[in-house]
Design a protein around this motif. Structure first.
Motif, PDB file in Angstrom:
ATOM      1  N   LYS A   5       0.834  -1.194   0.000  1.00 32.70           N
ATOM      2  CA  LYS A   5       0.000   0.000   0.000  1.00 32.70           C
ATOM      3  C   LYS A   5       0.877   1.256   0.000  1.00 32.70           C
ATOM      4  O   LYS A   5       1.902   1.309   0.688  1.00 32.70           O
ATOM      5  CB  LYS A   5      -0.879  -0.025   1.251  1.00 32.70           C
ATOM      6  CG  LYS A   5      -1.819   1.138   1.363  1.00 32.70           C
ATOM      7  CD  LYS A   5      -2.627   1.050   2.645  1.00 32.70           C
ATOM      8  CE  LYS A   5      -3.362   2.354   2.842  1.00 32.70           C
ATOM      9  NZ  LYS A   5      -3.674   2.610   4.227  1.00 32.70           N
ATOM     10  N   LYS A   7       2.016   4.599   1.190  1.00 34.10           N
ATOM     11  CA  LYS A   7       1.902   5.250   2.492  1.00 34.10           C
ATOM     12  C   LYS A   7       1.807   6.766   2.317  1.00 34.10           C
ATOM     13  O   LYS A   7       2.431   7.334   1.432  1.00 34.10           O
ATOM     14  CB  LYS A   7       3.101   4.916   3.366  1.00 34.10           C
ATOM     15  CG  LYS A   7       3.175   3.451   3.728  1.00 34.10           C
ATOM     16  CD  LYS A   7       4.316   3.170   4.685  1.00 34.10           C
ATOM     17  CE  LYS A   7       4.438   1.713   5.002  1.00 34.10           C
ATOM     18  NZ  LYS A   7       3.465   1.190   5.896  1.00 34.10           N
ATOM     19  N   LYS A   8       1.058   7.395   3.189  1.00 38.06           N
ATOM     20  CA  LYS A   8       0.933   8.853   3.164  1.00 38.06           C
ATOM     21  C   LYS A   8       2.227   9.464   3.699  1.00 38.06           C
ATOM     22  O   LYS A   8       2.697   9.109   4.765  1.00 38.06           O
ATOM     23  CB  LYS A   8      -0.260   9.287   4.011  1.00 38.06           C
ATOM     24  CG  LYS A   8      -0.472  10.782   3.975  1.00 38.06           C
ATOM     25  CD  LYS A   8      -1.874  11.155   4.371  1.00 38.06           C
ATOM     26  CE  LYS A   8      -2.087  12.637   4.498  1.00 38.06           C
ATOM     27  NZ  LYS A   8      -1.440  13.471   3.510  1.00 38.06           N
ATOM     28  N   VAL A   9       2.796  10.368   2.938  1.00 36.18           N
ATOM     29  CA  VAL A   9       4.081  10.974   3.268  1.00 36.18           C
ATOM     30  C   VAL A   9       3.922  12.419   3.723  1.00 36.18           C
ATOM     31  O   VAL A   9       4.634  12.883   4.601  1.00 36.18           O
ATOM     32  CB  VAL A   9       5.031  10.902   2.039  1.00 36.18           C
ATOM     33  CG1 VAL A   9       6.290  11.705   2.261  1.00 36.18           C
ATOM     34  CG2 VAL A   9       5.358   9.451   1.719  1.00 36.18           C
ATOM     35  N   PHE A  10       2.950  13.122   3.147  1.00 34.80           N
ATOM     36  CA  PHE A  10       2.858  14.561   3.381  1.00 34.80           C
ATOM     37  C   PHE A  10       2.227  14.920   4.716  1.00 34.80           C
ATOM     38  O   PHE A  10       1.278  14.291   5.170  1.00 34.80           O
ATOM     39  CB  PHE A  10       2.104  15.240   2.239  1.00 34.80           C
ATOM     40  CG  PHE A  10       2.893  15.251   0.962  1.00 34.80           C
ATOM     41  CD1 PHE A  10       4.065  15.987   0.858  1.00 34.80           C
ATOM     42  CD2 PHE A  10       2.478  14.511  -0.129  1.00 34.80           C
ATOM     43  CE1 PHE A  10       4.807  15.989  -0.310  1.00 34.80           C
ATOM     44  CE2 PHE A  10       3.209  14.513  -1.303  1.00 34.80           C
ATOM     45  CZ  PHE A  10       4.377  15.259  -1.395  1.00 34.80           C
ATOM     46  N   GLU A  12       0.998  18.547   6.754  1.00 34.75           N
ATOM     47  CA  GLU A  12       0.723  19.973   6.555  1.00 34.75           C
ATOM     48  C   GLU A  12       1.560  20.791   7.535  1.00 34.75           C
ATOM     49  O   GLU A  12       1.510  20.582   8.738  1.00 34.75           O
ATOM     50  CB  GLU A  12      -0.771  20.264   6.751  1.00 34.75           C
ATOM     51  CG  GLU A  12      -1.193  21.647   6.302  1.00 34.75           C
ATOM     52  CD  GLU A  12      -0.940  21.935   4.828  1.00 34.75           C
ATOM     53  OE1 GLU A  12      -0.530  23.073   4.531  1.00 34.75           O
ATOM     54  OE2 GLU A  12      -1.128  21.049   3.981  1.00 34.75           O
ATOM     55  N   GLU A  62       0.358  15.956  -5.396  1.00 31.44           N
ATOM     56  CA  GLU A  62       0.431  14.946  -4.339  1.00 31.44           C
ATOM     57  C   GLU A  62       0.323  13.515  -4.828  1.00 31.44           C
ATOM     58  O   GLU A  62       1.101  12.652  -4.401  1.00 31.44           O
ATOM     59  CB  GLU A  62      -0.630  15.218  -3.269  1.00 31.44           C
ATOM     60  CG  GLU A  62      -0.333  16.458  -2.454  1.00 31.44           C
ATOM     61  CD  GLU A  62      -1.347  16.699  -1.354  1.00 31.44           C
ATOM     62  OE1 GLU A  62      -1.576  15.753  -0.559  1.00 31.44           O
ATOM     63  OE2 GLU A  62      -1.915  17.796  -1.307  1.00 31.44           O
ATOM     64  N   GLU A  63      -0.615  13.230  -5.710  1.00 31.63           N
ATOM     65  CA  GLU A  63      -0.809  11.851  -6.162  1.00 31.63           C
ATOM     66  C   GLU A  63       0.457  11.333  -6.850  1.00 31.63           C
ATOM     67  O   GLU A  63       0.919  10.219  -6.592  1.00 31.63           O
ATOM     68  CB  GLU A  63      -2.009  11.774  -7.099  1.00 31.63           C
ATOM     69  CG  GLU A  63      -2.364  10.366  -7.494  1.00 31.63           C
ATOM     70  CD  GLU A  63      -3.619  10.312  -8.365  1.00 31.63           C
ATOM     71  OE1 GLU A  63      -3.731   9.327  -9.116  1.00 31.63           O
ATOM     72  OE2 GLU A  63      -4.456  11.224  -8.284  1.00 31.63           O
ATOM     73  N   GLU A  66       3.376  11.053  -4.172  1.00 31.80           N
ATOM     74  CA  GLU A  66       3.202   9.887  -3.294  1.00 31.80           C
ATOM     75  C   GLU A  66       3.609   8.613  -4.037  1.00 31.80           C
ATOM     76  O   GLU A  66       4.230   7.719  -3.455  1.00 31.80           O
ATOM     77  CB  GLU A  66       1.754   9.771  -2.808  1.00 31.80           C
ATOM     78  CG  GLU A  66       1.299  10.902  -1.911  1.00 31.80           C
ATOM     79  CD  GLU A  66       1.654  10.742  -0.442  1.00 31.80           C
ATOM     80  OE1 GLU A  66       2.397   9.821  -0.068  1.00 31.80           O
ATOM     81  OE2 GLU A  66       1.171  11.576   0.346  1.00 31.80           O
ATOM     82  N   LYS A  67       3.303   8.532  -5.321  1.00 32.66           N
ATOM     83  CA  LYS A  67       3.681   7.369  -6.130  1.00 32.66           C
ATOM     84  C   LYS A  67       5.207   7.271  -6.225  1.00 32.66           C
ATOM     85  O   LYS A  67       5.776   6.189  -6.085  1.00 32.66           O
ATOM     86  CB  LYS A  67       3.056   7.486  -7.519  1.00 32.66           C
ATOM     87  CG  LYS A  67       3.319   6.312  -8.418  1.00 32.66           C
ATOM     88  CD  LYS A  67       2.591   6.501  -9.753  1.00 32.66           C
ATOM     89  CE  LYS A  67       2.785   5.329 -10.681  1.00 32.66           C
ATOM     90  NZ  LYS A  67       4.119   5.195 -11.222  1.00 32.66           N
ATOM     91  N   HIS A  70       6.664   6.128  -2.990  1.00 31.36           N
ATOM     92  CA  HIS A  70       6.429   4.691  -2.861  1.00 31.36           C
ATOM     93  C   HIS A  70       7.464   3.895  -3.667  1.00 31.36           C
ATOM     94  O   HIS A  70       8.012   2.893  -3.178  1.00 31.36           O
ATOM     95  CB  HIS A  70       5.007   4.349  -3.325  1.00 31.36           C
ATOM     96  CG  HIS A  70       4.676   2.903  -3.258  1.00 31.36           C
ATOM     97  ND1 HIS A  70       4.449   2.250  -2.066  1.00 31.36           N
ATOM     98  CD2 HIS A  70       4.570   1.964  -4.234  1.00 31.36           C
ATOM     99  CE1 HIS A  70       4.204   0.972  -2.319  1.00 31.36           C
ATOM    100  NE2 HIS A  70       4.271   0.784  -3.621  1.00 31.36           N
ATOM    101  N   TYR A  88       8.476  11.460   5.937  1.00 32.35           N
ATOM    102  CA  TYR A  88       7.467  12.518   6.036  1.00 32.35           C
ATOM    103  C   TYR A  88       8.050  13.785   5.438  1.00 32.35           C
ATOM    104  O   TYR A  88       9.202  14.128   5.700  1.00 32.35           O
ATOM    105  CB  TYR A  88       7.059  12.763   7.497  1.00 32.35           C
ATOM    106  CG  TYR A  88       6.397  11.555   8.112  1.00 32.35           C
ATOM    107  CD1 TYR A  88       5.072  11.260   7.814  1.00 32.35           C
ATOM    108  CD2 TYR A  88       7.105  10.685   8.928  1.00 32.35           C
ATOM    109  CE1 TYR A  88       4.465  10.120   8.343  1.00 32.35           C
ATOM    110  CE2 TYR A  88       6.507   9.547   9.456  1.00 32.35           C
ATOM    111  CZ  TYR A  88       5.192   9.273   9.162  1.00 32.35           C
ATOM    112  OH  TYR A  88       4.606   8.146   9.666  1.00 32.35           O
TER     113      TYR A  88
END
Length: 147
Positions: A5, A7-10, A12, A62-63, A66-67, A70, A88
């Motif tokens: 999966k 993972k969320k990196v960002f 705010e 962002e999309e 994030e890819k 990954h 992060y």
């Protein structure tokens, strides 16, 4: 091969020190780990053309970013014998002295953790589509050039 999966990196704004402390704390129960390596990117008050940087405003698609994060993460797991890896990166405005990048790797041995962390930082700088706008103390701005 199973696809992991994304993972969320960002995050705010600035990366809070509590997030770093919590990451270290979360790994204390993992007794197969013998070393951690941490890289913290911090905003400098650079002087450029007689003006001082007060903050950097980060934006990204962002999309796509994030890819790429990954892909870098998967490549690092294939290249290094690491147990864990966390990344992060800030979005939005981060003031001088605040943290904008946190890379945390774990492995059985220190050399591997350190090499993996360095790999992550260099790959992130070279490949991830993140854009930084330097905001000066006089409120003028310019796009940042990665070095």
């Amino acid at each position: 091969m199973e696809t992991k999966k994304v993972k969320k990196v960002f995050v705010e704004g600035a990366i809070p020190p509590e997030k770093i402390a919590q990451s270290v704390t979360n790994h204390q129960s993992k007794t197969n780990i013998g070393a951690h390596s941490i890289f913290l990117g911090q905003i400098r008050a650079d002087k450029i053309d007689g003006k001082t940087v007060a903050a950097i405003e980060y934006t990204a698609y962002e999309e796509m970013a994030e890819k790429v994060f990954h892909e870098i993460r998967e490549a690092a797991f294939a290249k290094f014998d690491i147990t864990c890896a966390h990344i992060y990166h800030s979005l939005g405005t981060v003031k001088t002295g605040e943290l904008c990048l946190f890379v945390f790797t774990s492995s059985a041995h220190r050399k591997i953790a350190i090499e993996a962390t360095n790999y992550f930082v260099e790959e992130i700088k070279a490949k991830v589509p993140i854009f930084g706008k330097e905001i000066f103390e006089d409120e003028t701005h310019q796009w940042k050039v990665n070095k």
